[in-house]
Design a protein around this motif. Structure first.
Motif, PDB file in Angstrom:
ATOM      1  N   ARG A  50      27.681 -97.701  19.255  1.00  0.00           N
ATOM      2  CA  ARG A  50      27.005 -98.721  18.441  1.00  0.00           C
ATOM      3  C   ARG A  50      27.468 -98.660  16.985  1.00  0.00           C
ATOM      4  NH1 ARG A  50      20.862 -97.316  20.427  1.00  0.00           N
ATOM      5  NH2 ARG A  50      21.163 -97.739  22.669  1.00  0.00           N
ATOM      6  N   HIS A  51      28.113 -97.555  16.635  1.00  0.00           N
ATOM      7  CA  HIS A  51      28.484 -97.327  15.236  1.00  0.00           C
ATOM      8  C   HIS A  51      29.995 -97.236  15.018  1.00  0.00           C
ATOM      9  CE1 HIS A  51      24.214 -96.519  14.634  1.00  0.00           C
ATOM     10  NE2 HIS A  51      24.287 -95.783  15.734  1.00  0.00           N
ATOM     11  N   PHE A  52      30.708 -96.733  16.020  1.00  0.00           N
ATOM     12  CA  PHE A  52      32.163 -96.608  15.921  1.00  0.00           C
ATOM     13  C   PHE A  52      32.808 -96.992  17.241  1.00  0.00           C
ATOM     14  CE2 PHE A  52      30.439 -93.553  12.871  1.00  0.00           C
ATOM     15  CZ  PHE A  52      31.099 -93.950  11.706  1.00  0.00           C
ATOM     16  N   ARG A  53      33.957 -97.626  17.158  1.00  0.00           N
ATOM     17  CA  ARG A  53      34.667 -98.054  18.368  1.00  0.00           C
ATOM     18  C   ARG A  53      35.120 -96.844  19.190  1.00  0.00           C
ATOM     19  NH1 ARG A  53      37.927-100.816  15.884  1.00  0.00           N
ATOM     20  NH2 ARG A  53      39.682 -99.368  15.788  1.00  0.00           N
ATOM     21  N   ASP A  54      35.605 -95.820  18.493  1.00  0.00           N
ATOM     22  CA  ASP A  54      36.059 -94.602  19.154  1.00  0.00           C
ATOM     23  C   ASP A  54      36.176 -93.499  18.105  1.00  0.00           C
ATOM     24  OD1 ASP A  54      38.371 -95.274  17.703  1.00  0.00           O
ATOM     25  OD2 ASP A  54      39.330 -96.187  19.449  1.00  0.00           O
ATOM     26  N   MET A  55      36.655 -92.328  18.505  1.00  0.00           N
ATOM     27  CA  MET A  55      36.760 -91.200  17.578  1.00  0.00           C
ATOM     28  C   MET A  55      37.790 -91.467  16.482  1.00  0.00           C
ATOM     29  SD  MET A  55      34.659 -88.675  18.018  1.00  0.00           S
ATOM     30  CE  MET A  55      35.445 -87.183  17.380  1.00  0.00           C
ATOM     31  N   GLU A  56      38.827 -92.243  16.800  1.00  0.00           N
ATOM     32  CA  GLU A  56      39.826 -92.547  15.778  1.00  0.00           C
ATOM     33  C   GLU A  56      39.205 -93.341  14.630  1.00  0.00           C
ATOM     34  OE1 GLU A  56      43.340 -95.486  15.943  1.00  0.00           O
ATOM     35  OE2 GLU A  56      44.252 -93.524  16.274  1.00  0.00           O
ATOM     36  N   GLU A  57      38.358 -94.301  14.958  1.00  0.00           N
ATOM     37  CA  GLU A  57      37.707 -95.076  13.893  1.00  0.00           C
ATOM     38  C   GLU A  57      36.809 -94.181  13.051  1.00  0.00           C
ATOM     39  OE1 GLU A  57      35.033 -99.109  13.143  1.00  0.00           O
ATOM     40  OE2 GLU A  57      35.278 -98.347  15.184  1.00  0.00           O
ATOM     41  N   LEU A  58      36.117 -93.244  13.697  1.00  0.00           N
ATOM     42  CA  LEU A  58      35.298 -92.288  12.946  1.00  0.00           C
ATOM     43  C   LEU A  58      36.189 -91.458  12.030  1.00  0.00           C
ATOM     44  CD1 LEU A  58      32.746 -90.680  12.259  1.00  0.00           C
ATOM     45  CD2 LEU A  58      33.128 -89.325  14.344  1.00  0.00           C
ATOM     46  N   GLY A  59      37.308 -90.966  12.561  1.00  0.00           N
ATOM     47  CA  GLY A  59      38.218 -90.148  11.763  1.00  0.00           C
ATOM     48  C   GLY A  59      38.765 -90.892  10.559  1.00  0.00           C
ATOM     49  N   LEU A  60      39.133 -92.147  10.757  1.00  0.00           N
ATOM     50  CA  LEU A  60      39.654 -92.963   9.648  1.00  0.00           C
ATOM     51  C   LEU A  60      38.573 -93.181   8.595  1.00  0.00           C
ATOM     52  CD1 LEU A  60      41.742 -95.588  11.655  1.00  0.00           C
ATOM     53  CD2 LEU A  60      42.610 -93.690  10.272  1.00  0.00           C
ATOM     54  N   THR A  61      37.330 -93.300   9.039  1.00  0.00           N
ATOM     55  CA  THR A  61      36.212 -93.431   8.102  1.00  0.00           C
ATOM     56  C   THR A  61      36.054 -92.157   7.287  1.00  0.00           C
ATOM     57  OG1 THR A  61      35.043 -94.951   9.587  1.00  0.00           O
ATOM     58  CG2 THR A  61      33.726 -93.860   7.895  1.00  0.00           C
ATOM     59  N   LEU A  62      36.230 -91.005   7.933  1.00  0.00           N
ATOM     60  CA  LEU A  62      36.144 -89.726   7.217  1.00  0.00           C
ATOM     61  C   LEU A  62      37.235 -89.626   6.152  1.00  0.00           C
ATOM     62  CD1 LEU A  62      35.428 -87.077  10.018  1.00  0.00           C
ATOM     63  CD2 LEU A  62      33.821 -88.463   8.727  1.00  0.00           C
ATOM     64  N   VAL A  63      38.438 -90.054   6.498  1.00  0.00           N
ATOM     65  CA  VAL A  63      39.547 -90.019   5.539  1.00  0.00           C
ATOM     66  C   VAL A  63      39.221 -90.913   4.335  1.00  0.00           C
ATOM     67  CG1 VAL A  63      41.952 -90.689   5.142  1.00  0.00           C
ATOM     68  CG2 VAL A  63      41.334 -89.443   7.218  1.00  0.00           C
ATOM     69  N   ASP A  64      38.744 -92.121   4.612  1.00  0.00           N
ATOM     70  CA  ASP A  64      38.389 -93.053   3.527  1.00  0.00           C
ATOM     71  C   ASP A  64      37.296 -92.470   2.638  1.00  0.00           C
ATOM     72  OD1 ASP A  64      40.218 -94.857   4.470  1.00  0.00           O
ATOM     73  OD2 ASP A  64      38.753 -96.119   5.503  1.00  0.00           O
ATOM     74  N   GLU A  65      36.283 -91.890   3.262  1.00  0.00           N
ATOM     75  CA  GLU A  65      35.164 -91.330   2.498  1.00  0.00           C
ATOM     76  C   GLU A  65      35.601 -90.127   1.675  1.00  0.00           C
ATOM     77  OE1 GLU A  65      31.334 -90.713   3.693  1.00  0.00           O
ATOM     78  OE2 GLU A  65      31.025 -92.812   4.229  1.00  0.00           O
ATOM     79  N   GLY A  66      36.428 -89.263   2.288  1.00  0.00           N
ATOM     80  CA  GLY A  66      36.906 -88.086   1.568  1.00  0.00           C
ATOM     81  C   GLY A  66      37.719 -88.466   0.349  1.00  0.00           C
ATOM     82  N   GLY A  67      38.640 -89.424   0.537  1.00  0.00           N
ATOM     83  CA  GLY A  67      39.455 -89.867  -0.586  1.00  0.00           C
ATOM     84  C   GLY A  67      38.623 -90.529  -1.671  1.00  0.00           C
ATOM     85  N   LEU A  68      37.661 -91.364  -1.266  1.00  0.00           N
ATOM     86  CA  LEU A  68      36.812 -92.062  -2.241  1.00  0.00           C
ATOM     87  C   LEU A  68      35.965 -91.078  -3.033  1.00  0.00           C
ATOM     88  CD1 LEU A  68      35.691 -94.661  -3.449  1.00  0.00           C
ATOM     89  CD2 LEU A  68      34.065 -94.767  -1.541  1.00  0.00           C
ATOM     90  N   THR A  69      35.403 -90.081  -2.344  1.00  0.00           N
ATOM     91  CA  THR A  69      34.576 -89.074  -3.019  1.00  0.00           C
ATOM     92  C   THR A  69      35.377 -88.349  -4.096  1.00  0.00           C
ATOM     93  OG1 THR A  69      33.224 -88.712  -1.040  1.00  0.00           O
ATOM     94  CG2 THR A  69      33.193 -86.976  -2.706  1.00  0.00           C
ATOM     95  N   LEU A  70      36.594 -87.939  -3.742  1.00  0.00           N
ATOM     96  CA  LEU A  70      37.435 -87.225  -4.704  1.00  0.00           C
ATOM     97  C   LEU A  70      37.841 -88.141  -5.853  1.00  0.00           C
ATOM     98  CD1 LEU A  70      38.925 -84.774  -5.645  1.00  0.00           C
ATOM     99  CD2 LEU A  70      40.730 -85.247  -3.987  1.00  0.00           C
ATOM    100  N   ARG A  71      38.203 -89.395  -5.566  1.00  0.00           N
ATOM    101  CA  ARG A  71      38.586 -90.318  -6.640  1.00  0.00           C
ATOM    102  C   ARG A  71      37.437 -90.572  -7.603  1.00  0.00           C
ATOM    103  NH1 ARG A  71      40.608 -93.519  -2.643  1.00  0.00           N
ATOM    104  NH2 ARG A  71      39.407 -95.355  -3.254  1.00  0.00           N
ATOM    105  N   GLN A  72      36.233 -90.673  -7.072  1.00  0.00           N
ATOM    106  CA  GLN A  72      35.066 -90.879  -7.932  1.00  0.00           C
ATOM    107  C   GLN A  72      34.842 -89.692  -8.853  1.00  0.00           C
ATOM    108  OE1 GLN A  72      32.097 -91.714  -4.917  1.00  0.00           O
ATOM    109  NE2 GLN A  72      32.295 -93.929  -5.179  1.00  0.00           N
ATOM    110  N   LEU A  73      35.041 -88.469  -8.314  1.00  0.00           N
ATOM    111  CA  LEU A  73      34.904 -87.269  -9.142  1.00  0.00           C
ATOM    112  C   LEU A  73      35.941 -87.255 -10.261  1.00  0.00           C
ATOM    113  CD1 LEU A  73      34.220 -84.360  -6.618  1.00  0.00           C
ATOM    114  CD2 LEU A  73      32.703 -85.190  -8.416  1.00  0.00           C
TER     115      LEU A  73
END
Length: 206
Positions: A50-73
Motif C-alpha cells: 500500500r506504500h511501496f511498489r517493491d523493495m527497490e522503490e523503498l530503497g530509492l526512497t531511502l537514498v533520496d531521504e539520506g541525501g536530502l537530510t545531509l544536504r539540509q544539514l
C-alpha cells in the motif's frame, strides 16, 4: 490532510525508519527482505504494497531521504557561517557529525554508489551531483570564480569529503577528529590554489 491520509503517511514513515534501523556495518539494503522490514515496522507484509511498489522503490526512497537530510544539514552549516566562522571547518565538522550520528544512512549512500542496481547507482549519483551543484553555487557567489572553476573546486571537495566519510565509519572518536583536521587542511589547500588562480585571472595582462 485527512485522518486516513495521516495514518498512511505515518505507516510509510515507519517503514522507512524500520529499513534504516536494520542497516549496519555487516548488513546492506540488498540483504533486507520485505518481510523483515514489515515485521520491524509492525505491519503485515501484504500491507507493505500500500506504500511501496517493491523493495527497490523503498530503497530509492531511502537514498533520496539520506541525501536530502545531509544536504539540509550542510545548508544549515553555511547559514551558520554567515554569522562568522570558517566555511571549511564548519562544513567538515557538520559532515563528520552526520556520519557519526547517522552511520546507517551514510552506509546506504556509500554502498549503493557502487552497488549492483543501476537504479540505485543513478540515484546516489544524482544526490552527489546535487551536493556538487549547491556547493558550486555557493563558491561562485562567495568567491566570484567562473562557473566552471567553481564546479571543479566543488567536485574535488565533495570527492575528498565523501571518501573521508567512508574512512570515518569505522574509526574511534579520536581517529575521526584527527581525520577531520587532515581533511580541513586538504580543503584549505584547494581553496588557496583556487584563490591564486582567481587572482591571476583578475591581474591585468601587459
Amino acid at each position: 490532510m485527512g485522518i486516513r491520509a495521516q495514518q498512511k503517511e505515518k505507516t510509510r514513515r515507519t517503514l522507512i525508519d524500520a529499513a534504516f534501523s536494520q542497516l549496519c556495518a555487516n548488513r546492506s539494503f540488498s540483504n533486507l527482505s520485505l518481510r523483515e522490514v514489515a515485521r520491524e515496522a509492525g505491519i503485515a507484509p501484504t500491507s507493505f504494497y500500500r506504500h511501496f511498489r517493491d523493495m527497490e522503490e523503498l530503497g530509492l526512497t531511502l537514498v533520496d531521504e539520506g541525501g536530502l537530510t545531509l544536504r539540509q544539514l550542510m545548508r544549515q552549516a553555511r547559514q551558520r557561517i554567515a554569522g562568522g566562522g570558517s566555511v571549511i571547518s564548519t562544513s567538515v565538522q557538520t559532515f563528520m557529525e552526520f556520519v557519526e550520528n547517522n552511520p546507517n544512512v551514510f552506509r546506504l549512500l556509500l554502498r549503493e554508489r557502487s552497488g549492483t542496481s543501476a537504479a540505485f547507482r543513478q540515484a546516489v549519483a544524482r544526490e552527489i551531483q546535487h551536493f556538487i551543484a549547491e556547493l558550486t553555487d555557493y563558491l561562485e557567489t562567495t568567491t566570484g570564480a567562473p562557473r566552471e572553476e567553481a564546479y571543479i573546486q566543488a567536485e574535488a571537495v565533495v570527492t575528498i569529503v565523501f571518501h573521508a566519510g567512508a574512512d570515518a565509519l569505522d574509526m574511534s572518536h579520536e581517529e575521526r577528529r584527527a581525520l577531520s583536521h587532515r581533511v580541513i587542511r586538504q580543503l584549505r589547500m584547494i581553496a588557496m590554489g583556487a584563490e591564486v588562480q582567481n587572482q591571476r585571472r583578475r591581474e591585468p595582462h601587459p
